[in-house]
Design a protein around this motif. Structure first.
Motif, PDB file in Angstrom:
ATOM      1  N   ASN A   3      -4.906  15.719   1.238  1.00  0.00           N
ATOM      2  CA  ASN A   3      -5.339  16.398   0.018  1.00  0.00           C
ATOM      3  C   ASN A   3      -4.210  16.558  -1.003  1.00  0.00           C
ATOM      4  N   GLN A   4      -2.999  16.208  -0.617  1.00  0.00           N
ATOM      5  CA  GLN A   4      -1.878  16.331  -1.543  1.00  0.00           C
ATOM      6  C   GLN A   4      -1.943  15.221  -2.590  1.00  0.00           C
ATOM      7  N   PRO A   5      -1.726  15.550  -3.853  1.00  0.00           N
ATOM      8  CA  PRO A   5      -1.848  14.556  -4.936  1.00  0.00           C
ATOM      9  C   PRO A   5      -1.007  13.303  -4.731  1.00  0.00           C
ATOM     10  N   ARG A   6       0.167  13.441  -4.127  1.00  0.00           N
ATOM     11  CA  ARG A   6       1.068  12.290  -3.995  1.00  0.00           C
ATOM     12  C   ARG A   6       0.530  11.217  -3.054  1.00  0.00           C
ATOM     13  N   TYR A   7      -0.458  11.570  -2.233  1.00  0.00           N
ATOM     14  CA  TYR A   7      -0.987  10.602  -1.275  1.00  0.00           C
ATOM     15  C   TYR A   7      -2.375  10.084  -1.642  1.00  0.00           C
ATOM     16  N   GLY A  26       0.770  -1.225   0.000  1.00  0.00           N
ATOM     17  CA  GLY A  26       0.000   0.000   0.000  1.00  0.00           C
ATOM     18  C   GLY A  26       0.805   1.280   0.000  1.00  0.00           C
ATOM     19  N   LEU A  27       0.282   2.278  -0.716  1.00  0.00           N
ATOM     20  CA  LEU A  27       0.825   3.629  -0.659  1.00  0.00           C
ATOM     21  C   LEU A  27       0.619   4.171   0.748  1.00  0.00           C
ATOM     22  N   VAL A  28       1.627   4.866   1.272  1.00  0.00           N
ATOM     23  CA  VAL A  28       1.599   5.359   2.648  1.00  0.00           C
ATOM     24  C   VAL A  28       1.305   6.854   2.688  1.00  0.00           C
ATOM     25  N   ALA A  29       0.364   7.239   3.561  1.00  0.00           N
ATOM     26  CA  ALA A  29       0.080   8.651   3.810  1.00  0.00           C
ATOM     27  C   ALA A  29       0.514   8.979   5.233  1.00  0.00           C
ATOM     28  N   PRO A  30       1.340  10.022   5.428  1.00  0.00           N
ATOM     29  CA  PRO A  30       1.840  10.350   6.766  1.00  0.00           C
ATOM     30  C   PRO A  30       0.991  11.421   7.452  1.00  0.00           C
ATOM     31  N   GLU A  58     -12.914  18.263   9.405  1.00  0.00           N
ATOM     32  CA  GLU A  58     -12.559  19.629   9.806  1.00  0.00           C
ATOM     33  C   GLU A  58     -11.163  20.027   9.356  1.00  0.00           C
ATOM     34  N   TRP A  59     -10.307  19.058   9.097  1.00  0.00           N
ATOM     35  CA  TRP A  59      -8.961  19.338   8.600  1.00  0.00           C
ATOM     36  C   TRP A  59      -8.921  19.294   7.077  1.00  0.00           C
ATOM     37  N   ARG A  60      -9.809  18.542   6.521  1.00  0.00           N
ATOM     38  CA  ARG A  60      -9.772  18.259   5.083  1.00  0.00           C
ATOM     39  C   ARG A  60     -10.417  19.352   4.235  1.00  0.00           C
ATOM     40  N   TYR A  61     -11.435  19.997   4.810  1.00  0.00           N
ATOM     41  CA  TYR A  61     -12.172  21.031   4.063  1.00  0.00           C
ATOM     42  C   TYR A  61     -12.027  22.392   4.737  1.00  0.00           C
ATOM     43  N   LEU A  62     -12.276  23.438   3.964  1.00  0.00           N
ATOM     44  CA  LEU A  62     -12.159  24.794   4.486  1.00  0.00           C
ATOM     45  C   LEU A  62     -13.451  25.298   5.110  1.00  0.00           C
ATOM     46  N   ASP A  63     -14.565  24.618   4.838  1.00  0.00           N
ATOM     47  CA  ASP A  63     -15.846  25.022   5.420  1.00  0.00           C
ATOM     48  C   ASP A  63     -16.276  24.009   6.475  1.00  0.00           C
ATOM     49  N   HIS A  64     -17.400  24.289   7.110  1.00  0.00           N
ATOM     50  CA  HIS A  64     -17.949  23.381   8.124  1.00  0.00           C
ATOM     51  C   HIS A  64     -18.834  22.353   7.448  1.00  0.00           C
ATOM     52  N   GLY A  65     -18.559  21.085   7.706  1.00  0.00           N
ATOM     53  CA  GLY A  65     -19.313  20.030   7.059  1.00  0.00           C
ATOM     54  C   GLY A  65     -20.539  19.597   7.841  1.00  0.00           C
ATOM     55  N   GLU A  66     -21.561  19.210   7.110  1.00  0.00           N
ATOM     56  CA  GLU A  66     -22.789  18.686   7.688  1.00  0.00           C
ATOM     57  C   GLU A  66     -23.259  17.505   6.841  1.00  0.00           C
ATOM     58  N   PRO A  67     -24.000  16.565   7.427  1.00  0.00           N
ATOM     59  CA  PRO A  67     -24.514  15.432   6.652  1.00  0.00           C
ATOM     60  C   PRO A  67     -25.356  15.899   5.467  1.00  0.00           C
ATOM     61  N   GLY A  68     -25.217  15.224   4.351  1.00  0.00           N
ATOM     62  CA  GLY A  68     -26.014  15.544   3.174  1.00  0.00           C
ATOM     63  C   GLY A  68     -25.384  16.552   2.240  1.00  0.00           C
ATOM     64  N   MET A  69     -24.263  17.143   2.621  1.00  0.00           N
ATOM     65  CA  MET A  69     -23.602  18.112   1.747  1.00  0.00           C
ATOM     66  C   MET A  69     -22.934  17.403   0.571  1.00  0.00           C
ATOM     67  N   ASP A  70     -22.850  18.093  -0.543  1.00  0.00           N
ATOM     68  CA  ASP A  70     -22.142  17.567  -1.705  1.00  0.00           C
ATOM     69  C   ASP A  70     -20.659  17.863  -1.515  1.00  0.00           C
ATOM     70  N   ASN A  71     -19.920  16.865  -1.048  1.00  0.00           N
ATOM     71  CA  ASN A  71     -18.510  17.080  -0.724  1.00  0.00           C
ATOM     72  C   ASN A  71     -17.660  17.410  -1.940  1.00  0.00           C
ATOM     73  N   SER A  72     -18.114  17.020  -3.122  1.00  0.00           N
ATOM     74  CA  SER A  72     -17.351  17.303  -4.335  1.00  0.00           C
ATOM     75  C   SER A  72     -17.313  18.791  -4.642  1.00  0.00           C
ATOM     76  N   LYS A  73     -18.224  19.561  -4.033  1.00  0.00           N
ATOM     77  CA  LYS A  73     -18.282  20.998  -4.285  1.00  0.00           C
ATOM     78  C   LYS A  73     -17.666  21.813  -3.151  1.00  0.00           C
ATOM     79  N   ARG A  74     -17.143  21.139  -2.144  1.00  0.00           N
ATOM     80  CA  ARG A  74     -16.559  21.844  -1.010  1.00  0.00           C
ATOM     81  C   ARG A  74     -15.084  22.171  -1.276  1.00  0.00           C
ATOM     82  N   ALA A  75     -14.623  23.275  -0.743  1.00  0.00           N
ATOM     83  CA  ALA A  75     -13.237  23.689  -0.934  1.00  0.00           C
ATOM     84  C   ALA A  75     -12.316  22.872  -0.039  1.00  0.00           C
TER      85      ALA A  75
END
Length: 212
Positions: free
Chosen positions: A70-74, A9-13, A45-62
């Motif tokens: 979120n780095q491409p290499r991982y 497996g590819l490793v993410a640190p 909370e670390w992955r996105y810049l906004d506050h997440g809630e159930p039912g949100m379209d995560n593909s449209k979140r910053a």
């Protein structure tokens, strides 16, 4: 439960100590008990810049560009490298659900919170305790090498680096058996289904008034 035998497996640190379960999957996402669908909100909370809630379209979140996952290499990582006391905080089983749904099959750290550690085994994730000095070395190697991968072999209980060096790890025999065969608690119980049916038949005959 998906069996665990051996992965390359590819490793993410994730270079943070004392990562708690509320960071792994925030409390607002605990309303569902389906065990699936939590991956897009892992480390919300670390992955996105906004506050997440159930039912949100995560593909449209910053996305937060500074967060390691979120780095491409991982992208596509299946091994998470972490620091001590990983999974502390609450006992929520949603934490390993979210990590598994994200794609992680193994987590390597110097230490884990006990309940989280147990929950990983029950959900098809292999938590591996390695000495802090070894974990330090792995963090350094991941930082220096693109596409850094580890081979995790549960049968031989080894973690092998790209250079071929192997590190052994301990695992309880019963937990190893369950992971190798893909038995969660329900699956393990169903191995005794014939005995269960036999008991129920005798119980119904001996105390029929309980079944009216």
């Amino acid at each position: 439960m998906q069996a665990f035998t051996k992965i390359d497996g590819l490793v993410a640190p994730l270079d943070r100590a004392n990562v708690d379960t509320d960071a792994i999957i925030p409390k607002q996402f605990l309303k569902s008990i389906k065990r699936s669908g939590f991956g897009p909100n892992a480390f919300d909370e670390w992955r996105y810049l906004d506050h997440g809630e159930p039912g949100m379209d995560n593909s449209k979140r910053a996305l937060n560009p500074d967060f390691v996952l979120n780095q491409p290499r991982y992208q596509g990582a299946s091994v998470l490298l972490a620091r001590e006391n990983f999974g502390c905080g609450s006992s929520r089983e949603h934490a390993p659900w979210a990590l598994l749904d994200y794609g992680f099959r193994a987590i390597i750290a110097p230490s884990f919170a006990d309940i989280f550690f147990n929950n990983c085994f029950k959900n098809g994730i292999l938590p591996i305790k390695l000495d802090a000095a070894i974990v330090d070395r792995l963090f350094n190697e991941v930082a220096q090498q693109q596409d850094y991968r580890l081979t995790v072999d549960l049968e031989t209980q080894t973690v092998t680096t790209p250079s071929g060096q192997s590190f052994g790890f301990d695992v309880d025999g019963h937990r190893k058996h369950c992971l190798l065969n893909g038995f969660d608690d329900i699956g393990l119980t169903l191995q005794q289904v014939d005995k269960i049916k036999e008991f129920e038949a005798k119980h119904r005959t001996a105390q029929p008034w309980l079944f009216n």
